[in-house]
Enzyme design. Structure first.
Site, PDB file in Angstrom:
ATOM      1  N   HIS A  49       0.842  -1.164  -0.108  1.00  0.00           N
ATOM      2  CA  HIS A  49      -0.020  -0.294  -0.140  1.00  0.00           C
ATOM      3  C   HIS A  49       1.276   1.051   0.400  1.00  0.00           C
ATOM      4  O   HIS A  49       0.803   1.992   0.396  1.00  0.00           O
ATOM      5  CB  HIS A  49      -0.730  -0.352   1.391  1.00  0.00           C
ATOM      6  CG  HIS A  49      -2.262  -0.841   0.914  1.00  0.00           C
ATOM      7  ND1 HIS A  49      -2.613  -1.615   1.938  1.00  0.00           N
ATOM      8  CD2 HIS A  49      -3.046  -1.551   0.317  1.00  0.00           C
ATOM      9  CE1 HIS A  49      -3.627  -2.459   1.804  1.00  0.00           C
ATOM     10  NE2 HIS A  49      -3.115  -2.614   0.162  1.00  0.00           N
ATOM     11  N   CYS A  73       4.599  19.488  -9.525  1.00  0.00           N
ATOM     12  CA  CYS A  73       5.858  19.242 -10.272  1.00  0.00           C
ATOM     13  C   CYS A  73       6.464  17.980  -9.709  1.00  0.00           C
ATOM     14  O   CYS A  73       7.208  17.612 -10.588  1.00  0.00           O
ATOM     15  CB  CYS A  73       7.183  20.423  -9.716  1.00  0.00           C
ATOM     16  SG  CYS A  73       7.381  19.669  -8.091  1.00  0.00           S
ATOM     17  N   THR A  95      -2.886  -9.287  10.665  1.00  0.00           N
ATOM     18  CA  THR A  95      -3.908  -8.070   9.476  1.00  0.00           C
ATOM     19  C   THR A  95      -5.607  -9.201   9.372  1.00  0.00           C
ATOM     20  O   THR A  95      -5.933  -9.963   9.601  1.00  0.00           O
ATOM     21  CB  THR A  95      -4.061  -8.506   8.429  1.00  0.00           C
ATOM     22  OG1 THR A  95      -4.738  -8.058   6.808  1.00  0.00           O
ATOM     23  CG2 THR A  95      -3.841  -9.843   7.510  1.00  0.00           C
ATOM     24  N   ASN A 135      -2.613 -14.050  15.078  1.00  0.00           N
ATOM     25  CA  ASN A 135      -3.680 -12.119  15.800  1.00  0.00           C
ATOM     26  C   ASN A 135      -4.570 -12.773  16.621  1.00  0.00           C
ATOM     27  O   ASN A 135      -4.532 -14.056  16.916  1.00  0.00           O
ATOM     28  CB  ASN A 135      -4.133 -12.494  14.590  1.00  0.00           C
ATOM     29  CG  ASN A 135      -5.345 -11.631  14.316  1.00  0.00           C
ATOM     30  OD1 ASN A 135      -5.491 -10.812  15.330  1.00  0.00           O
ATOM     31  ND2 ASN A 135      -5.626 -10.691  13.233  1.00  0.00           N
TER      32      ASN A 135
HETATM   33  P1  OAD Z   1      -6.759  -4.426  10.791  1.00  0.00           P
HETATM   34  O1  OAD Z   1      -6.670  -3.154  11.237  1.00  0.00           O
HETATM   35  O2  OAD Z   1      -7.909  -3.956  10.308  1.00  0.00           O
HETATM   36  O3  OAD Z   1      -6.775  -5.410  11.271  1.00  0.00           O
HETATM   37  C1  OAD Z   1      -5.731  -5.464  12.309  1.00  0.00           C
HETATM   38  C2  OAD Z   1      -5.518  -7.120  12.631  1.00  0.00           C
HETATM   39  O4  OAD Z   1      -4.942  -6.426  13.582  1.00  0.00           O
HETATM   40  C3  OAD Z   1      -6.811  -6.956  13.066  1.00  0.00           C
HETATM   41  O5  OAD Z   1      -7.124  -7.979  12.380  1.00  0.00           O
HETATM   42  C4  OAD Z   1      -6.656  -7.705  14.860  1.00  0.00           C
HETATM   43  O6  OAD Z   1      -7.236  -8.769  15.520  1.00  0.00           O
HETATM   44  C5  OAD Z   1      -5.036  -8.423  14.619  1.00  0.00           C
HETATM   45  N1  OAD Z   1      -4.303  -7.021  15.614  1.00  0.00           N
HETATM   46  C6  OAD Z   1      -4.086  -6.328  16.709  1.00  0.00           C
HETATM   47  N2  OAD Z   1      -3.863  -6.091  17.408  1.00  0.00           N
HETATM   48  C7  OAD Z   1      -2.417  -7.241  17.586  1.00  0.00           C
HETATM   49  C8  OAD Z   1      -0.947  -7.569  18.037  1.00  0.00           C
HETATM   50  N3  OAD Z   1      -0.962  -6.854  18.917  1.00  0.00           N
HETATM   51  N4  OAD Z   1      -0.628  -8.543  17.324  1.00  0.00           N
HETATM   52  C9  OAD Z   1      -1.435  -8.683  16.239  1.00  0.00           C
HETATM   53  N5  OAD Z   1      -2.442  -8.949  15.479  1.00  0.00           N
HETATM   54  C10 OAD Z   1      -3.193  -7.740  15.928  1.00  0.00           C
HETATM   55  O7  OAD Z   1      -5.593  -3.815   9.762  1.00  0.00           O
HETATM   56  P2  OAD Z   1      -5.260  -4.223   8.065  1.00  0.00           P
HETATM   57  O8  OAD Z   1      -5.352  -6.045   8.061  1.00  0.00           O
HETATM   58  O9  OAD Z   1      -3.866  -3.942   7.975  1.00  0.00           O
HETATM   59  O10 OAD Z   1      -5.617  -0.218   3.537  1.00  0.00           O
HETATM   60  O11 OAD Z   1      -5.744  -3.814   7.238  1.00  0.00           O
HETATM   61  C11 OAD Z   1      -5.758  -3.464   5.668  1.00  0.00           C
HETATM   62  C12 OAD Z   1      -5.487  -2.345   5.622  1.00  0.00           C
HETATM   63  O12 OAD Z   1      -7.079  -1.336   5.333  1.00  0.00           O
HETATM   64  C13 OAD Z   1      -4.543  -1.248   5.333  1.00  0.00           C
HETATM   65  O13 OAD Z   1      -3.814  -1.280   4.347  1.00  0.00           O
HETATM   66  C14 OAD Z   1      -5.552  -0.298   5.022  1.00  0.00           C
HETATM   67  C15 OAD Z   1      -6.950   0.042   5.292  1.00  0.00           C
HETATM   68  O14 OAD Z   1      -7.644   0.743   5.241  1.00  0.00           O
HETATM   69  C16 OAD Z   1      -5.273   1.350   2.742  1.00  0.00           C
HETATM   70  O15 OAD Z   1      -5.361   2.034   2.958  1.00  0.00           O
HETATM   71  C17 OAD Z   1      -5.865   0.908   1.518  1.00  0.00           C
END
Ligand code: OAD
Length: 246
Positions: free
Chosen positions: A119, A130, A188, A213
């Site tokens: 991303h 520019c 994720t 997760n």
């Molecule tokens: P999310 O915020 O959707 O998910 C975060 C995940 O991390 C969840 O499944 C939580 O359960 C888990 N989590 C929380 N704390 C944690 C920890 N300490 N260790 C491990 N896991 C933990 O984030 P993404 O899946 O990255 O895109 O979201 C995907 C995309 O949605 C992002 O890249 C962004 C967003 O909108 C864009 O902006 C294009």
């Protein structure tokens, strides 16, 4: 849990090609909130703020509501044990590459040398007139939106909703997913595509998919072989300790 740590360590040791897919959860312990779930960014802010149409319509509003705080948090963030664990796996010759949805640069800071920024990256801003690039750390945010010397508005080199994934990142990620024998899916929610398609490609190509997760995701119990429930840093520390013991 202990059993799963032992299983993951054994699986990683036996694998020839391991690739990680990471998301916002791995950076939570570095002080960067996730997007979804408890304490997530979308609890307070409408996700439309991450859409390119919203940015083009009113860049000052998007800078004020979303990007300014991201800069403040990312500027001071340091890698945690989750990032460091993946860097150690690379140093041990186990992990080949990290595909990350994160834009915070923490995997590179931790020491991973092959990081695909699916991303984009928040490290740089680009002038919308520019096209000059300026390091985000050097951008003055006392005036919003920040501007280039040519007066053009700056935008982060991240992928907004409604924009394409950088071609090279997409093609390499697909190739890595299709050719790995383990995909580690860390922190994720696996709901945003095409990133969430990578574990599916890996699975289809007969790789093992291991999730780390605290919560279940749409991959759990179908695409992933097993879920190790816990924080990325804690689980990575346990896996590394198990690998070093064996
Ligand atoms: P999310 O915020 O959707 O998910 C975060 C995940 O991390 C969840 O499944 C939580 O359960 C888990 N989590 C929380 N704390 C944690 C920890 N300490 N260790 C491990 N896991 C933990 O984030 P993404 O899946 O990255 O895109 O979201 C995907 C995309 O949605 C992002 O890249 C962004 C967003 O909108 C864009 O902006 C294009």
């Amino acid at each position: 849990m202990e059993n799963l740590i032992r299983k993951a360590a054994a699986d990683l040791k036996a694998a020839k090609k391991v690739v990680a897919l990471t998301g916002a959860g791995i950076s939570v312990d570095s002080g960067i909130p996730p997007f979804r779930g408890k304490g997530g960014v979308w609890e307070k802010i409408d996700p439309d703020y991450a859409h390119i149409d919203k940015f083009m319509e009113d860049p000052a509003d998007v800078w004020n509501v979303l990007i300014k705080d991201m800069k403040i948090l990312i500027d001071k963030a340091k890698p945690n044990d989750g990032h460091k664990g993946l860097a150690t796996l690379e140093q041990m010759g186990i992990l080949e590459a990290v595909i990350t949805q994160n834009v915070d640069g923490l995997h590179q800071m931790a020491g991973n040398t092959d990081v695909i920024e699916f991303h984009g990256s928040f490290a740089w801003q680009r002038c919308m007139i520019c096209q000059k690039r300026i390091e985000t750390a050097k951008v003055d945010i006392s005036e919003i939106p920040p501007r280039c010397q040519c007066e053009g508005i700056l935008r982060p080199e991240v992928v907004f909703f409604g924009e394409m994934i950088p071609h090279e990142a997409l093609f390499r990620s697909r190739r890595l997913a299709a050719n790995c024998d383990i995909m580690l899916v860390v922190g994720t929610s696996a709901v945003v595509h095409p990133a969430a398609t990578m574990p599916m490609i890996a699975k289809q190509s007969r790789a093992k998919v291991i999730e780390i997760n605290p919560e279940r995701t749409p991959l759990t119990g179908s695409i992933s072989d097993y879920l190790i429930r816990g924080k990325a840093g804690d689980v990575m520390n346990d896996i590394i300790a198990q690998l070093q013991d064996s």
